[in-house]
Write a protein that holds these residues in place. Structure first.
Motif, PDB file in Angstrom:
ATOM      1  N   LEU B 121       0.835  -1.205   0.000  1.00 37.16           N
ATOM      2  CA  LEU B 121       0.000   0.000   0.000  1.00 37.16           C
ATOM      3  C   LEU B 121       0.870   1.256   0.000  1.00 37.16           C
ATOM      4  CD1 LEU B 121      -2.827  -1.023   2.504  1.00 37.16           C
ATOM      5  CD2 LEU B 121      -2.976  -0.873   0.018  1.00 37.16           C
ATOM      6  N   LEU B 122       2.003   1.207   0.730  1.00 34.99           N
ATOM      7  CA  LEU B 122       2.905   2.356   0.769  1.00 34.99           C
ATOM      8  C   LEU B 122       3.428   2.671  -0.631  1.00 34.99           C
ATOM      9  CD1 LEU B 122       4.699   4.336   2.629  1.00 34.99           C
ATOM     10  CD2 LEU B 122       6.491   2.669   2.206  1.00 34.99           C
ATOM     11  N   PHE B 123       3.903   1.628  -1.338  1.00 29.84           N
ATOM     12  CA  PHE B 123       4.475   1.855  -2.663  1.00 29.84           C
ATOM     13  C   PHE B 123       3.399   2.329  -3.643  1.00 29.84           C
ATOM     14  CE2 PHE B 123       7.726  -1.355  -1.112  1.00 29.84           C
ATOM     15  CZ  PHE B 123       8.663  -0.386  -0.834  1.00 29.84           C
ATOM     16  N   VAL B 124       2.178   1.796  -3.490  1.00 31.35           N
ATOM     17  CA  VAL B 124       1.079   2.266  -4.330  1.00 31.35           C
ATOM     18  C   VAL B 124       0.802   3.736  -4.033  1.00 31.35           C
ATOM     19  CG1 VAL B 124      -1.410   2.080  -4.718  1.00 31.35           C
ATOM     20  CG2 VAL B 124      -0.013   0.020  -4.620  1.00 31.35           C
ATOM     21  N   PHE B 125       0.741   4.050  -2.758  1.00 29.23           N
ATOM     22  CA  PHE B 125       0.423   5.412  -2.299  1.00 29.23           C
ATOM     23  C   PHE B 125       1.460   6.417  -2.793  1.00 29.23           C
ATOM     24  CE2 PHE B 125       0.851   8.680   1.081  1.00 29.23           C
ATOM     25  CZ  PHE B 125      -0.424   9.223   1.016  1.00 29.23           C
ATOM     26  N   LEU B 126       2.738   6.024  -2.750  1.00 25.56           N
ATOM     27  CA  LEU B 126       3.812   6.936  -3.157  1.00 25.56           C
ATOM     28  C   LEU B 126       4.060   6.896  -4.675  1.00 25.56           C
ATOM     29  CD1 LEU B 126       6.454   6.228  -0.354  1.00 25.56           C
ATOM     30  CD2 LEU B 126       4.898   8.174  -0.489  1.00 25.56           C
ATOM     31  N   HIS B 127       3.285   6.087  -5.401  1.00 25.43           N
ATOM     32  CA  HIS B 127       3.500   5.870  -6.837  1.00 25.43           C
ATOM     33  C   HIS B 127       4.933   5.455  -7.109  1.00 25.43           C
ATOM     34  CE1 HIS B 127      -0.431   7.467  -7.668  1.00 25.43           C
ATOM     35  NE2 HIS B 127      -0.154   8.493  -6.906  1.00 25.43           N
ATOM     36  N   PHE B 128       5.455   4.603  -6.239  1.00 28.43           N
ATOM     37  CA  PHE B 128       6.823   4.106  -6.348  1.00 28.43           C
ATOM     38  C   PHE B 128       6.771   2.835  -7.184  1.00 28.43           C
ATOM     39  CE2 PHE B 128      10.659   1.991  -4.944  1.00 28.43           C
ATOM     40  CZ  PHE B 128      11.525   3.011  -4.618  1.00 28.43           C
ATOM     41  N   SER B 129       7.501   2.783  -8.309  1.00 25.07           N
ATOM     42  CA  SER B 129       7.362   1.601  -9.162  1.00 25.07           C
ATOM     43  C   SER B 129       8.041   0.417  -8.477  1.00 25.07           C
ATOM     44  CB  SER B 129       7.958   1.860 -10.536  1.00 25.07           C
ATOM     45  OG  SER B 129       9.354   1.914 -10.447  1.00 25.07           O
TER      46      SER B 129
END
Lengths: 255, 268
Positions: B121-129
């Motif tokens: 969820l964190l990576f999705v939230f930060l738009h981190f690929s």
């Protein structure tokens, strides 16, 4: 000296970003709908979803049974291993831990295959067997740690004072080894509730555990419902970890 | 008599515990596609594995490489971050220390799936690929607490004055760090590194959720996908057997050395 306490700052920043913020996001996503508006819908969906509820009940049941079996089988093993009369080398305990270094999924698949070859149908029984097989070392090791550090003279004193060896064991040794049992419970119960993959392999997809439905929802992009289910699991973890009053003193821990 | 039963109990448990591993090892010497059917003795699977000539399964070797690479990088960073953090935590007092220690415990108490989902969820939230970097960051997250807990006891055992003494005797702070502090903490750092490395090697759930969709596989996710497709790559059998042998040899070496050291100490 005081300046060196600042050395913890990078790690604190890291923890906030990679531990605290993600958990906050679980909470946020759990109470949001697809378009980002506040809703209780994900939580109520769980409590009205018969399949999810029964999976939840089955998971708790399997985790409880697994934990109990691990104590029943693991405690005697830890006791024997810690007893110099029966076991003189530290190698035997290493033998119990060694299988853990082999990929757990591979071991589980081999176990399932072994059952199939022996003509045993995959189901609840094989699931429990596989779970005990995977988690037994996590029960044996902390109990062994506490038992081998324990001052044997307490139990001897009880016998000298007239207790039968059996009574001394139950009234002295067992209560003194409870920290080991508690950390064993923590290390077996919580991973069992949350496991996925293992249950699928051991039952040929017949029995689903809670971890599997979390994974299915996240993987099919139902993030909000998945987050709500994860939140429910977090609540269970919170309740379980209350069992161990002070985690810093988990002296029987694996570490 | 009771000794006999005690030994029997332990041996029965060990036999059950090792049965699946022996099963894999035995069937690594036959060519059959499925684990459990014997089609005559052959070392063909070993040849395939060691020459990398597998029918469309070259990705197994890539998965092994990824697993090792991720474990090495994650363990190295965890050791660095965890050691610096431990020094900081050791010098914290009171409430601050309690809070940081509590935060440090969270990744260890959290089941893998929670760590995995929350980081996803964190990576999705930060738009981190998601890919190598996200997996390594996730591994550092659950590995570092073990390094901190391995280094902290060494700090507590250390005489705090020797660092000050080095400074008084004219060492620069960086000299005092490298020549006094680091050698004292080294055993803790090494066991922290080994713990982190094994935790990373063994991980499945966290990698599964943070690897993204670029087709990044570690050994665990490879086995999972393979099993779901039905039928495991036969070459996994010799691979697991070899890994088991390597671990066995390492443990024997460690134990023999420890035995020898104990004897030397006893002779003194």
């Amino acid at each position: 000296m005081s300046k060196r306490s600042n050395w913890s700052i990078p790690y604190v920043v890291f923890l906030v970003l990679f531990v605290v913020l993600p958990l906050v996001l679980v909470l946020v996503y759990a109470f949001q709908d697809n378009s980002g508006h506040f809703t209780l819908g994900n939580i109520t969906k769980f409590f009205t979803d018969k399949d999810a509820l029964s999976t939840f009940a089955v998971s708790l049941e399997v985790a409880l049974e697994n934990t109990l079996l691990c104590i029943l089988i693991g405690y005697p093993a830890a006791w024997i291993l810690s007893n110099k009369q029966y076991n003189k080398s530290a190698v035997t305990i290493v033998l119990f831990i060694m299988p853990m270094w082999i990929n757990a999924l591979m071991r589980t698949l081999a176990t399932a295959q072994l059952f199939t070859m022996l003509g045993i149908t995959l189901g609840k029984g094989t699931l429990l067997f596989g779970m005990v097989y995977d988690y037994l070392p996590f029960m044996i090791y902390p109990i062994y740690n506490v038992l081998s550090k324990m001052d044997k003279s307490y139990a001897e004193a009880a016998v000298d004072l007239g207790a039968t060896p059996w009574k001394a064991f139950w009234k002295v040794t067992v209560p003194l080894s409870m920290p080991g049992v508690t950390s064993g419970i923590l290390m077996v119960f919580m991973p069992t509730v949350s496991t996925f993959a293992i249950s699928e392999f051991l039952t040929n997809n017949k029995i689903k555990l809670f971890g599997t439905i979390i994974q299915e929802n996240i993987n099919s992009s139902m993030w909000n419902y998945g987050a709500a289910l994860a939140l429910i699991m977090l609540v269970i973890i919170g309740i379980t970890s209350l069992f161990s009053k002070d985690k810093e003193e988990m002296e029987g821990g694996l570490i | 008599m009771s000794k006999f039963f005690a030994k029997l109990y332990i041996w029965v448990l060990l036999v059950v515990l090792y049965a699946p591993l022996v099963f894999i090892a035995v069937f690594s010497f036959t060519e059959s596609k499925v684990l459990g059917s014997w089609e005559g003795f052959s070392t063909h699977l070993y040849q395939n594995l060691l020459t990398g000539q597998m029918q469309g399964n070259a990705s197994l070797l890539a998965a092994v490489k990824n697993t090792l690479l991720i474990a090495l990088v994650a363990a190295a960073f965890s050791t660095l971050l965890g050691t610096i953090a431990a020094i900081g935590i050791h010098n914290l007092r009171g409430r601050k220390k309690k809070v940081v220690t509590f935060l440090n415990n969270i990744p260890m108490i959290n089941p893998d799936i929670i760590t995995g989902v929350s980081l996803f969820l964190l990576f999705v939230f930060l738009h981190f690929s998601q890919g190598y970097v996200s997996v390594i960051l996730a591994h550092i997250t659950f590995c570092t607490p073990y390094v901190v807990l391995s280094v902290l006891p060494k700090l507590q055992q250390m005489n705090p004055n020797i660092y000050e003494a080095a400074l008084d005797l004219g060492a620069t702070p960086s000299q005092a760090l490298w020549k006094v502090l680091v050698p004292e903490l080294k055993p803790g750092m090494i066991s922290g590194f080994i713990l982190a490395f094994t935790m990373s090697l063994d991980d499945f759930a966290v990698t599964f959720f943070t690897r993204g969709t670029i087709g990044l596989d570690t050994l665990s996710t490879y086995i999972y996908t393979d099993a779901r497709k039905g039928g495991l790559t036969p070459e996994l059998r010799p691979l697991m057997t070899l890994i088991f042998l390597i671990i066995l040899i390492l443990l024997v070496i460690i134990n023999v050395r420890q035995d020898r050291m104990n004897k030397q100490n006893a002779n003194r």
